[in-house]
Design a protein around this motif. Sequence first.
Motif, PDB file in Angstrom:
ATOM      1  N   ALA A  56       5.816  -5.447  -1.413  1.00 20.23           N
ATOM      2  CA  ALA A  56       5.553  -4.077  -0.969  1.00 20.23           C
ATOM      3  C   ALA A  56       6.782  -3.461  -0.310  1.00 20.23           C
ATOM      4  N   ALA A  57       7.478  -4.224   0.523  1.00 23.49           N
ATOM      5  CA  ALA A  57       8.678  -3.710   1.187  1.00 23.49           C
ATOM      6  C   ALA A  57       9.789  -3.435   0.173  1.00 23.49           C
ATOM      7  N   ALA A  58       9.942  -4.330  -0.801  1.00 17.77           N
ATOM      8  CA  ALA A  58      10.965  -4.134  -1.839  1.00 17.77           C
ATOM      9  C   ALA A  58      10.671  -2.880  -2.654  1.00 17.77           C
ATOM     10  N   LEU A  59       9.390  -2.656  -2.947  1.00 21.12           N
ATOM     11  CA  LEU A  59       9.018  -1.436  -3.662  1.00 21.12           C
ATOM     12  C   LEU A  59       9.261  -0.211  -2.794  1.00 21.12           C
ATOM     13  N   GLY A  60       8.988  -0.333  -1.493  1.00 23.20           N
ATOM     14  CA  GLY A  60       9.244   0.767  -0.563  1.00 23.20           C
ATOM     15  C   GLY A  60      10.705   1.165  -0.547  1.00 23.20           C
ATOM     16  N   LYS A  61      11.602   0.184  -0.632  1.00 23.70           N
ATOM     17  CA  LYS A  61      13.041   0.478  -0.675  1.00 23.70           C
ATOM     18  C   LYS A  61      13.419   1.244  -1.942  1.00 23.70           C
ATOM     19  N   GLN A  65       5.674   3.947  -2.748  1.00 17.10           N
ATOM     20  CA  GLN A  65       4.761   3.691  -1.645  1.00 17.10           C
ATOM     21  C   GLN A  65       3.492   3.032  -2.180  1.00 17.10           C
ATOM     22  N   VAL A  66       3.293   1.773  -1.778  1.00 20.76           N
ATOM     23  CA  VAL A  66       2.153   0.986  -2.247  1.00 20.76           C
ATOM     24  C   VAL A  66       1.477   0.312  -1.061  1.00 20.76           C
ATOM     25  N   PRO A  67       0.242  -0.171  -1.235  1.00 19.73           N
ATOM     26  CA  PRO A  67      -0.416  -0.929  -0.166  1.00 19.73           C
ATOM     27  C   PRO A  67       0.305  -2.248   0.114  1.00 19.73           C
ATOM     28  N   GLU A  68      -0.096  -2.914   1.168  1.00 15.80           N
ATOM     29  CA  GLU A  68       0.534  -4.172   1.594  1.00 15.80           C
ATOM     30  C   GLU A  68       0.603  -5.218   0.484  1.00 15.80           C
ATOM     31  N   SER A  69      -0.470  -5.395  -0.248  1.00 15.42           N
ATOM     32  CA  SER A  69      -0.508  -6.367  -1.331  1.00 15.42           C
ATOM     33  C   SER A  69      -0.888  -5.609  -2.610  1.00 15.42           C
ATOM     34  N   PRO A  70       0.093  -4.988  -3.263  1.00 16.61           N
ATOM     35  CA  PRO A  70      -0.228  -4.073  -4.361  1.00 16.61           C
ATOM     36  C   PRO A  70      -0.642  -4.771  -5.652  1.00 16.61           C
ATOM     37  N   THR A  71      -1.520  -4.109  -6.369  1.00 16.61           N
ATOM     38  CA  THR A  71      -1.858  -4.536  -7.723  1.00 16.61           C
ATOM     39  C   THR A  71      -0.846  -3.887  -8.672  1.00 16.61           C
ATOM     40  N   VAL A  72      -0.856  -4.295  -9.913  1.00 14.40           N
ATOM     41  CA  VAL A  72       0.009  -3.653 -10.907  1.00 14.40           C
ATOM     42  C   VAL A  72      -0.374  -2.180 -11.035  1.00 14.40           C
TER      43      VAL A  72
END
Length: 170
Positions: A56-61, A65-72
């Motif tokens: 999630a943090a890597a996607l945020g960078k 913006q995704v939830p803490e444990s994102p699904t595909v």
Amino acid sequence: MVDLLNQGDVSVSDLAEAVEQAADRSLAEAVDDPAFVEALWLFLKVPQAASSEDFAAALGKLGLQVPESPTVTDVLAAFDGAIEKARGQNKRSLTDFSLIAKGAAIAALQGLVNDRLPTLWKSTREDERTTLATFASPERFGELAQRFFTNLVGFHAELSRFFHREVSHL
């Protein structure tokens, strides 16, 4: 092309040349389309983000913006939102290729992840993440890229069929 067709008796070679020139212009313009560039950039980076310890943090960078444990599905919805945001920032240089690239990338990511998820049990978010992460390797990324370009050409072919259908009514 439409003007050429409206002229009436047009040779196939003249029409083919007009289509080729239009496609060349579209591709040349797509390089300056921020949404097209964003779609390609995110397509490269999402599998790498799935390989990180904090997905999630890597996607945020990356601006997703995704939830803490994102699904595909969460990832692809954020991917779609990021492309639309890029489209909204500079409408002057938008091309049809940004929408085609967005659709091709989402379909490639979703399709290949779904194809590789476990089938003997219900897949988890972690199964989805690790499957997505496999596409960060050079071998598997080649497969993902091949699916993307197949989709890109396929979506373009769909537009061509639509164009031909509409032109026949002129």
